[in-house]
Enzyme design. Structure first.
Site, PDB file in Angstrom:
ATOM      1  N   LYS A 257     -83.655  37.887  13.835  1.00 55.42           N
ATOM      2  CA  LYS A 257     -82.860  37.309  14.940  1.00 55.42           C
ATOM      3  C   LYS A 257     -81.523  38.040  15.048  1.00 55.42           C
ATOM      4  O   LYS A 257     -81.073  38.387  16.131  1.00 55.42           O
ATOM      5  CB  LYS A 257     -82.587  35.822  14.690  1.00 55.42           C
ATOM      6  CG  LYS A 257     -83.773  34.902  14.869  1.00 55.42           C
ATOM      7  CD  LYS A 257     -83.304  33.449  14.721  1.00 55.42           C
ATOM      8  CE  LYS A 257     -84.456  32.500  14.504  1.00 55.42           C
ATOM      9  NZ  LYS A 257     -84.033  31.140  14.187  1.00 55.42           N
TER      10      LYS A 257
ATOM     11  N   HIS B  64    -119.571  34.181  14.958  1.00 60.14           N
ATOM     12  CA  HIS B  64    -120.025  35.343  15.728  1.00 60.14           C
ATOM     13  C   HIS B  64    -118.930  36.404  15.832  1.00 60.14           C
ATOM     14  O   HIS B  64    -119.012  37.287  16.676  1.00 60.14           O
ATOM     15  CB  HIS B  64    -120.488  34.891  17.113  1.00 60.14           C
ATOM     16  CG  HIS B  64    -121.651  33.953  17.024  1.00 60.14           C
ATOM     17  ND1 HIS B  64    -122.947  34.385  16.915  1.00 60.14           N
ATOM     18  CD2 HIS B  64    -121.696  32.597  16.948  1.00 60.14           C
ATOM     19  CE1 HIS B  64    -123.762  33.335  16.812  1.00 60.14           C
ATOM     20  NE2 HIS B  64    -123.017  32.236  16.825  1.00 60.14           N
TER      21      HIS B  64
ATOM     22  N   GLU C  35     -94.302  29.034   7.089  1.00 57.65           N
ATOM     23  CA  GLU C  35     -92.843  28.924   7.180  1.00 57.65           C
ATOM     24  C   GLU C  35     -92.313  28.056   6.033  1.00 57.65           C
ATOM     25  O   GLU C  35     -91.180  28.215   5.583  1.00 57.65           O
ATOM     26  CB  GLU C  35     -92.417  28.343   8.542  1.00 57.65           C
ATOM     27  CG  GLU C  35     -90.958  28.606   8.868  1.00 57.65           C
ATOM     28  CD  GLU C  35     -90.590  28.304  10.314  1.00 57.65           C
ATOM     29  OE1 GLU C  35     -90.284  29.229  11.081  1.00 57.65           O
ATOM     30  OE2 GLU C  35     -90.613  27.111  10.685  1.00 57.65           O
TER      31      GLU C  35
ATOM     32  N   GLY D 242     -88.169  21.425  11.957  1.00 53.49           N
ATOM     33  CA  GLY D 242     -88.811  21.799  13.219  1.00 53.49           C
ATOM     34  C   GLY D 242     -90.336  21.729  13.138  1.00 53.49           C
ATOM     35  O   GLY D 242     -91.000  21.195  14.030  1.00 53.49           O
ATOM     36  N   ARG D 243     -90.902  22.247  12.052  1.00 59.34           N
ATOM     37  CA  ARG D 243     -92.370  22.290  11.948  1.00 59.34           C
ATOM     38  C   ARG D 243     -92.967  20.944  11.566  1.00 59.34           C
ATOM     39  O   ARG D 243     -94.179  20.811  11.435  1.00 59.34           O
ATOM     40  CB  ARG D 243     -92.794  23.387  10.968  1.00 59.34           C
ATOM     41  CG  ARG D 243     -92.129  23.326   9.617  1.00 59.34           C
ATOM     42  CD  ARG D 243     -92.333  24.617   8.834  1.00 59.34           C
ATOM     43  NE  ARG D 243     -91.585  24.666   7.587  1.00 59.34           N
ATOM     44  CZ  ARG D 243     -90.315  25.049   7.475  1.00 59.34           C
ATOM     45  NH1 ARG D 243     -89.630  25.394   8.549  1.00 59.34           N
ATOM     46  NH2 ARG D 243     -89.723  25.093   6.298  1.00 59.34           N
TER      47      ARG D 243
ATOM     48  N   LYS E  95     -84.683  21.885  18.574  1.00 60.94           N
ATOM     49  CA  LYS E  95     -83.924  21.125  17.570  1.00 60.94           C
ATOM     50  C   LYS E  95     -82.442  21.527  17.623  1.00 60.94           C
ATOM     51  O   LYS E  95     -81.567  20.689  17.696  1.00 60.94           O
ATOM     52  CB  LYS E  95     -84.512  21.386  16.182  1.00 60.94           C
ATOM     53  CG  LYS E  95     -83.782  20.673  15.080  1.00 60.94           C
ATOM     54  CD  LYS E  95     -84.450  20.852  13.733  1.00 60.94           C
ATOM     55  CE  LYS E  95     -83.533  20.324  12.635  1.00 60.94           C
ATOM     56  NZ  LYS E  95     -84.093  20.465  11.309  1.00 60.94           N
TER      57      LYS E  95
ATOM     58  N   GLU F 277     -84.866  32.268  22.998  1.00 63.74           N
ATOM     59  CA  GLU F 277     -86.101  32.283  23.795  1.00 63.74           C
ATOM     60  C   GLU F 277     -86.168  31.036  24.683  1.00 63.74           C
ATOM     61  O   GLU F 277     -86.459  31.116  25.880  1.00 63.74           O
ATOM     62  CB  GLU F 277     -87.343  32.305  22.878  1.00 63.74           C
ATOM     63  CG  GLU F 277     -87.520  33.571  22.075  1.00 63.74           C
ATOM     64  CD  GLU F 277     -86.827  33.525  20.703  1.00 63.74           C
ATOM     65  OE1 GLU F 277     -85.836  32.774  20.554  1.00 63.74           O
ATOM     66  OE2 GLU F 277     -87.264  34.261  19.806  1.00 63.74           O
TER      67      GLU F 277
HETATM   68  O1  LIG Z   1     -86.419  23.873  17.843  1.00 66.86           O
HETATM   69  P1  LIG Z   1     -85.567  25.095  17.753  1.00 66.86           P
HETATM   70  O2  LIG Z   1     -84.221  24.829  17.151  1.00 66.86           O
HETATM   71  O3  LIG Z   1     -85.462  25.784  19.085  1.00 66.86           O
HETATM   72  O4  LIG Z   1     -86.265  26.110  16.765  1.00 66.86           O
HETATM   73  C1  LIG Z   1     -87.553  26.610  17.015  1.00 66.86           C
HETATM   74  C2  LIG Z   1     -88.177  27.191  15.786  1.00 66.86           C
HETATM   75  O5  LIG Z   1     -87.394  28.254  15.299  1.00 66.86           O
HETATM   76  C3  LIG Z   1     -87.392  28.264  13.882  1.00 66.86           C
HETATM   77  O6  LIG Z   1     -86.139  27.884  13.450  1.00 66.86           O
HETATM   78  C4  LIG Z   1     -87.740  29.617  13.345  1.00 66.86           C
HETATM   79  O7  LIG Z   1     -87.020  30.621  13.982  1.00 66.86           O
HETATM   80  C5  LIG Z   1     -88.440  27.237  13.499  1.00 66.86           C
HETATM   81  O8  LIG Z   1     -88.239  26.702  12.245  1.00 66.86           O
HETATM   82  C6  LIG Z   1     -88.313  26.255  14.605  1.00 66.86           C
HETATM   83  O9  LIG Z   1     -89.418  25.408  14.709  1.00 66.86           O
END
Ligand SMILES: O=P(O)(O)OC[C@H]1O[C@](O)(CO)[C@@H](O)[C@@H]1O
Length: 549
Positions: free
Chosen positions: A512, A384, A353, A267-268, A206, A212
């Site tokens: 972060k 199980h 979240e 995002g979620r 987003k 990452e």
């Molecule tokens: O889509 P992006 O901006 O890479 O963010 C990834 C995820 O990181 C977050 O901001 C949490 O760190 C989530 O809300 C989001 O889905």
């Protein structure tokens, strides 16, 4: 907005809970043959049976009153109407616009966003058709066989969960891979099994600033350029999904290969947007639109059904009942549906979240428990593994069971075995086994005397453990869409009642920020001294171990 714990109905519920604590659910069933009818409902092809919860008409009446006191109907309309209900970020919350099939405009700051939404959907269709038909070719002229989605959090969990859930509908000969973790092992293991000439990378973020994702995307790009010998290859092997055009360009992806979404999509909540591109590539755009149609059908139900016949509202109120009045710390989700293997993980982000907050909209400490810990695994596997604790442990674990009436793969009577196990678990949790029942069983098994008495306490099940069951005909794209939207709205309703902002996520920021300083310390040769002794100790131990290897 107000403090829900001060609502008269909240106080009445506290007293009511004391009365309910004396009642066994098995007696509620015995005295009311219509209990299932009373506490179950159908909507958009999904049956919710909530009769196996410790509730009566009074419970549901009081819980519904809480929703009314929190002005839930106004809040629902504010969300669908594009009001900036995500107040800490000054944003509207309009994932519902992404699946809006009404033909009505949806306004943000006076502008109808529906033409933008439809425009991106049309581009997704053109692109996915081209890749699936073999019209879109890689740099060396070969057909795409593998897609690698690079993203994390909402840019990963939705695509992973839905792609897995709808595997049955994936028939284009494509294989999907997902890389989310900055741990390079995941990317390296993925690159080891794909062919650069036939692989398409989707960089989904987003913000397009998540380290990452960017590090993984850079690693993939270095690999591709090295393998194919030219930067030009990037154009045919990399596309981006983002709200941030500038950062996509800065990364080196042509905006012609960018699929846009907007800051009013959390995002979620983004699986309905272009973040669903890997899903659409795998199952085709018609099926992706079926997923959206399922979400829209649940939206319509949520907006129009009275609160006491409203599935997301009922599930939210039951959650509040267990969380705030019975002190249940967690809520389990058990899909008796292997295709929904990642559904609990998806719901972890959606719920935790969103509602893992401890201050209200006005910045005051909440006076009640908010979001529960969400967890779960598919049945029968869970049976199980951890069901022992759910049945006989000291903790109360309310649970949702999800199961399809029909399997995509009818094999002998295996699906009936799955269904039987699902229903048996909820029955066992509800009824339990009394001391007398256990004694009769042991006597029948030939036990007597001291050995019987010694074993007896271990054979007793307290029962009275709450569960709800969601039953649907088959796991189709439409049903899955409705299930996702059901949980989205459940989470929203709880947030409204707790008076918290379900749409920000400031709690993920501190870690972060600190990671940056720790990273530079790890990269230097100096001994680290500026952190607390534990952090210093761990960092220096890394350096020592690295030096001695
Ligand atoms: O889509 P992006 O901006 O890479 O963010 C990834 C995820 O990181 C977050 O901001 C949490 O760190 C989530 O809300 C989001 O889905």
């Amino acid at each position: 907005m107000s403090d829900c714990t001060q609502f008269p109905a909240w106080k009445e519920l506290r007293d009511h809970k004391r009365d309910m604590a004396k009642i066994q659910m098995r007696f509620l069933f015995a005295e009311d043959p219509k209990r299932f009818k009373r506490f179950s409902m159908d909507a958009v092809g999904i049956l919710l049976d909530y009769s196996k919860n410790r509730i009566t008409n009074t419970t549901m009446r009081l819980l519904t009153q809480i929703a009314l006191d929190a002005e839930l109907p106004n809040a629902i309309e504010a969300m669908f109407g594009g009001e900036k209900i995500n107040r800490t970020e000054g944003r509207a919350v309009l994932h519902t616009a992404l699946r809006n099939q009404s033909g009505n405009p949806v306004l943000v700051d006076g502008e109808d966003v529906m033409p933008l939404v439809r425009g991106v959907l049309a581009r997704m269709r053109a692109f996915t058709d081209a890749v699936r038909s073999g019209e879109w070719l890689g740099h060396t002229g070969k057909r795409i066989t593998d897609i690698v989605n690079i993203g994390i959090g909402g840019s990963d969990l939705g695509p992973v969960m839905v792609t897995q859930a709808l595997t049955y509908y994936a028939q284009a000969g494509l294989k999907a891979h997902f890389v989310s973790n900055v741990d390079p092992s995941q990317m390296m293991e993925t690159l080891a099994v794909v062919n650069p000439e036939t692989t398409l990378f989707i960089v989904a973020s987003k913000t397009f600033s998540t380290p990452e994702t960017l590090l993984n995307a850079q690693a993939a790009r270095r690999w591709l350029v090295k393998q194919l010998g030219t930067e030009k290859a990037v154009a045919k092997h990399f596309v981006a999904v983002s709200t941030n055009t500038k950062k996509v360009q800065a990364f080196g992806i042509d905006t012609a290969n960018m699929f846009e979404f907007w800051d009013w999509v959390g995002g979620r909540y983004s699986i309905w947007s272009a973040v669903g591109l890997p899903v659409a590539l795998m199952i085709g755009m018609d099926n992706f639109e079926e997923l959206q149609a399922g979400g829209y059908a649940m939206d319509e139900h949520f907006r129009s059904a009275p609160l006491e016949k409203n599935m997301p509202v009922i599930m939210a109120l039951l959650g509040i009942w267990h969380n705030d009045f019975w002190n249940a710390d967690s809520h389990a989700v058990f899909p008796y549906d292997q295709y929904l293997g990642r559904f609990p993980a998806y719901l972890q982000q959606l719920d935790m979240e969103s509602n893992g907050k401890s201050v209200t909209f006005d910045g005051k400490q909440v006076h009640c428990q908010t979001g529960p810990i969400i967890w779960g695994e598919p049945g029968c596997n869970g049976q199980h593994a951890f069901f022992q604790l759910v049945h006989q442990g000291t903790r109360l674990v309310p649970a949702d069971f999800l199961v399809a009436v029909e399997s995509h793969h009818p094999v002998e009577h295996q699906h009936e075995v799955l269904l039987s196990n699902c229903f048996a678990q909820t029955k066992a949790l509800m009824r339990g086994k009394t001391r007398d029942e256990a004694r009769v069983e042991l006597i029948r098994a030939g036990m007597t005397g001291d050995s019987l008495e010694a074993l007896l306490p271990h054979k007793v099940f307290p029962g009275n453990r709450p569960s709800s069951t969601l039953l649907y005909r088959k796991l189709t794209p439409r049903t899955l869409g409705s299930l996702i939207a059901l949980y989205e709205h459940k989470v929203f309703v709880q947030g409204v009642i707790w008076n918290i902002n379900s749409f920000d996520q400031w709690g993920v920021e501190l870690g972060k920020q600190l990671a940056g300083a720790i990273e530079s310390g790890l990269l230097s040769d100096e001994r680290v001294t500026e952190h607390d002794s534990s952090t210093n100790g761990l960092m220096n131990a890394c350096k020592r171990m690295r030096a001695s290897s």
